[in-house]
Design a protein around this motif. Sequence first.
Motif, short mmCIF file in Angstrom:
data_model
loop_
_atom_site.label_atom_id
_atom_site.label_comp_id
_atom_site.label_asym_id
_atom_site.label_seq_id
_atom_site.Cartn_x
_atom_site.Cartn_y
_atom_site.Cartn_z
N ALA B 161 -7.12 41.16 20.11
CA ALA B 161 -6.11 42.09 19.57
C ALA B 161 -5.47 41.42 20.86
CB ALA B 161 -7.03 43.64 20.22
N ALA B 162 -3.86 40.85 20.68
CA ALA B 162 -2.70 40.36 21.21
C ALA B 162 -2.05 41.94 21.25
CB ALA B 162 -2.09 39.68 20.82
N VAL B 163 -1.42 41.96 22.56
CA VAL B 163 -0.73 43.22 22.61
C VAL B 163 0.19 43.03 22.83
CG1 VAL B 163 -0.71 44.93 24.46
CG2 VAL B 163 -2.58 44.26 24.27
N LEU B 164 1.72 43.62 21.75
CA LEU B 164 3.03 43.26 21.82
C LEU B 164 3.87 44.39 21.98
CD1 LEU B 164 3.35 41.29 18.68
CD2 LEU B 164 3.23 40.28 20.89
N ARG B 165 3.93 44.86 23.47
CA ARG B 165 5.25 45.67 23.41
C ARG B 165 6.26 45.67 23.23
NH1 ARG B 165 1.71 48.21 27.35
NH2 ARG B 165 -0.24 47.02 27.98
N HIS B 166 7.22 46.71 23.33
CA HIS B 166 8.62 46.64 22.48
C HIS B 166 9.49 44.99 23.33
CE1 HIS B 166 8.37 49.70 19.54
NE2 HIS B 166 7.21 51.06 21.20
N LYS B 167 9.45 45.96 24.53
CA LYS B 167 10.24 44.87 25.43
C LYS B 167 10.14 43.72 24.77
CE LYS B 167 6.77 44.28 29.19
NZ LYS B 167 6.47 44.45 31.10
N HIS B 168 8.92 42.97 24.00
CA HIS B 168 8.72 41.43 24.04
C HIS B 168 9.23 40.99 22.23
CE1 HIS B 168 4.87 41.80 26.22
NE2 HIS B 168 5.31 41.80 26.98
N GLN B 362 10.04 36.59 26.16
CA GLN B 362 9.13 37.22 24.81
C GLN B 362 7.82 37.11 24.64
OE1 GLN B 362 11.43 34.16 22.44
NE2 GLN B 362 10.11 34.01 21.63
N VAL B 363 7.34 36.67 25.94
CA VAL B 363 6.00 36.03 26.03
C VAL B 363 4.87 37.18 26.45
CG1 VAL B 363 4.13 34.47 27.57
CG2 VAL B 363 6.92 33.61 26.10
N SER B 364 4.65 37.93 25.58
CA SER B 364 2.87 38.36 26.48
C SER B 364 1.92 38.03 26.76
CB SER B 364 2.54 39.11 25.35
OG SER B 364 1.26 39.70 24.88
N GLY B 365 0.97 37.26 26.56
CA GLY B 365 -0.17 36.87 26.25
C GLY B 365 -1.02 38.01 27.90
N LYS B 370 -9.15 43.08 27.94
CA LYS B 370 -9.22 41.84 28.36
C LYS B 370 -8.01 41.33 29.51
CE LYS B 370 -11.73 38.84 24.70
NZ LYS B 370 -11.93 40.27 23.65
N GLY B 371 -6.66 41.88 29.64
CA GLY B 371 -5.71 41.87 30.36
C GLY B 371 -5.53 40.85 30.37
N SER B 372 -4.17 40.47 30.83
CA SER B 372 -2.82 39.84 30.82
C SER B 372 -3.50 38.11 31.33
CB SER B 372 -1.82 39.50 31.61
OG SER B 372 -0.89 38.49 31.68
N VAL B 373 -3.57 36.88 30.07
CA VAL B 373 -3.56 35.68 30.91
C VAL B 373 -2.90 35.26 31.20
CG1 VAL B 373 -5.50 35.28 29.20
CG2 VAL B 373 -3.24 34.99 28.70
N VAL B 374 -2.04 35.45 31.96
CA VAL B 374 -0.72 34.67 32.10
C VAL B 374 0.06 35.29 34.11
CG1 VAL B 374 1.93 35.24 32.48
CG2 VAL B 374 1.03 36.02 30.10
N ASP B 375 0.15 33.23 34.50
CA ASP B 375 -0.40 33.41 35.78
C ASP B 375 0.94 35.01 36.25
OD1 ASP B 375 2.04 31.87 36.16
OD2 ASP B 375 0.78 29.98 35.90
#
Lengths: 103, 505
Positions: B161-168, B362-365, B370-375
């Motif tokens: 389940a990809a999480v997209l927040r309002h800010k993205h 705009q990148v959520s990742g 599972k948390g974020s996979v953004v470095d």
Amino acid sequence: MPTLKTGGRFKSAVCAGEIMVVTASGDDVELTCGGAPMVEPGTETAADATVHPDHAVGIAMGKRYITEDESLEVLCVKAGDGALAVNGQLLLQKDTKQLPKTD
Amino acid sequence: MNVMMLLEMASGAFPDRPAFTDGERGVTYTYSELFEAARHRAGSIRANGASRMAKLDVSNLGTPLGLFSSAWAGVPYVPLNYRLTDDEILALLKRVTPAYLVTSADRVDALGGLDDVHAISTDSFLDAGQHPVAVEGDWAMDPDEIAVLLFTSGTTGEPKAAVLRHKHLVSYILSSVEFASAPEDDASLVCVPPYHIAGIAAIMSSVYSGRHVIQLPNFSAERWIELVREHKVTTAFVVPTMLARIVETLEAAGASDAGMPHLNSLAYGGGKMPLSVIEKAMTLFPDTDFSNAYGLTETSSTICVLGPDAHRDAVASTTEAGRRRLVSVGQALPGVEIEIRDDEGRVLGAGERGEIYVRGEQVSGEYEGKGSVVDAQGWFPTRDAGSLDDEGYLFLEGRADDVIVRGGENLSPGEIEDVLLTHPSVADVAVVGVPDEQWGEAVAAAIVAKVGASIDMQELAELVKIELRSSRVPAHMKQWDELPYNETGKLLRRVVKATFEEQLA
């Protein structure tokens, strides 16, 4: 006025203008509209308040405004007669690059 | 920051413009009607106490209403794929309870019986009389609140389940759409599934620009053509398989021109567009601007665009590199950065193939649980393979996981497919790696012949050998009637691979 945070919404104390903060540095700055500090939505404002003539170029709905160093960016969500300023310096209008429609 | 703000601005600026029309039921919401309906449905969602709002149905007026009313109520909107099996749907639904579920009438009884699921039909959701109480106050402006949970198609294992927040979502719209930029008679035909990121993006960008959306719930080329003509549609988005069918249908009717001069822009994306299809489409739609968009669920939709001018320049180009741009996905949007990296994470130069990394507001990742996979520097690994040319045009080469490792050499399926597709008898092709005792993996190609053409495997092998090198020549080649695609036009490579593995075992 309260600290400017991303997503925060403020209204003008002297015209119909309303903005939303898009990006903010977190530093304490005073954002004015029409020459008067902006206030939180729902705040009572004086009915006879007027726009300062040096801060009267107006803001247009959907336009984004930035400080010269781009540390603050706001979006106009309701148009008004006042101009936005930080520390007396008028904000600049930011251009949206016209992109091909993709969705 | 909240996606509801986009609708509030639209409703304030052009309240009486038509916002959404259900192309099959023929019913319409104006912008102010949609805004008022969202206020009341948010009241119903709040009163129910659900923590998620799920929608399991085809595109209809309940789709934009679901997105905006959940944003107002402050709960994530979860559009579910109605094409999944009952068991798959149940498994996903259980992950988003307690849920306020809007679904087709035939599913209400079965799903409403589940624990923590309040199910109502789409008709009940749209019936104003059943939602008398408006929510009090404004929506939350916390940019970190979750706007949308989207289950990714999950080619392997359980869907994430990809999480997209309002800010993205809001930053994507603010950086790519000019408010109220659509002329009053602009109409957009939306036929992508409502549970796909392109469907979410279409709602938001149409609202913010002030366009009228015509919804086509179940795509067929015939119906698409009818609706474009009936509503004088000016802009549309299709996936490659849809465009292929539209082109086929027009050609079968003997058309040399699509006869849709009002269609100003036609965007495509979601999968690899065969060169032959886009070339034919550009001939059939001479007055239409073509754009190719590339994006992912995790990046709130589009991150790269090949615009109309780039399309025309590529077609007119006299150089090989110039013409090749037609199969690129264009350059990064403003505010989006793209890098190509190798297996060790080193940034590669122009022309070098590697994994595509992306960074931007705009990148959520991020995936639920599972948390974020953004470095740490904000870069998201897309798992897509590709390369950038010296002007920043991005070329896709398939999924990073699809790379074939033959005797220690990394081979890109996309590169081999591109060569095979240049042969006049080849309509479509999929190249995959299959287990091989000697080399670890061997190259296998599933080939679809053009109508009336016959395939000479020896000739194709020669072509790959000349254009590339002998290590790229498929060890296994089979003719297929057609290749397996999902409904958004993504090639199901794992199906091709599994079929080859079965045949070779």
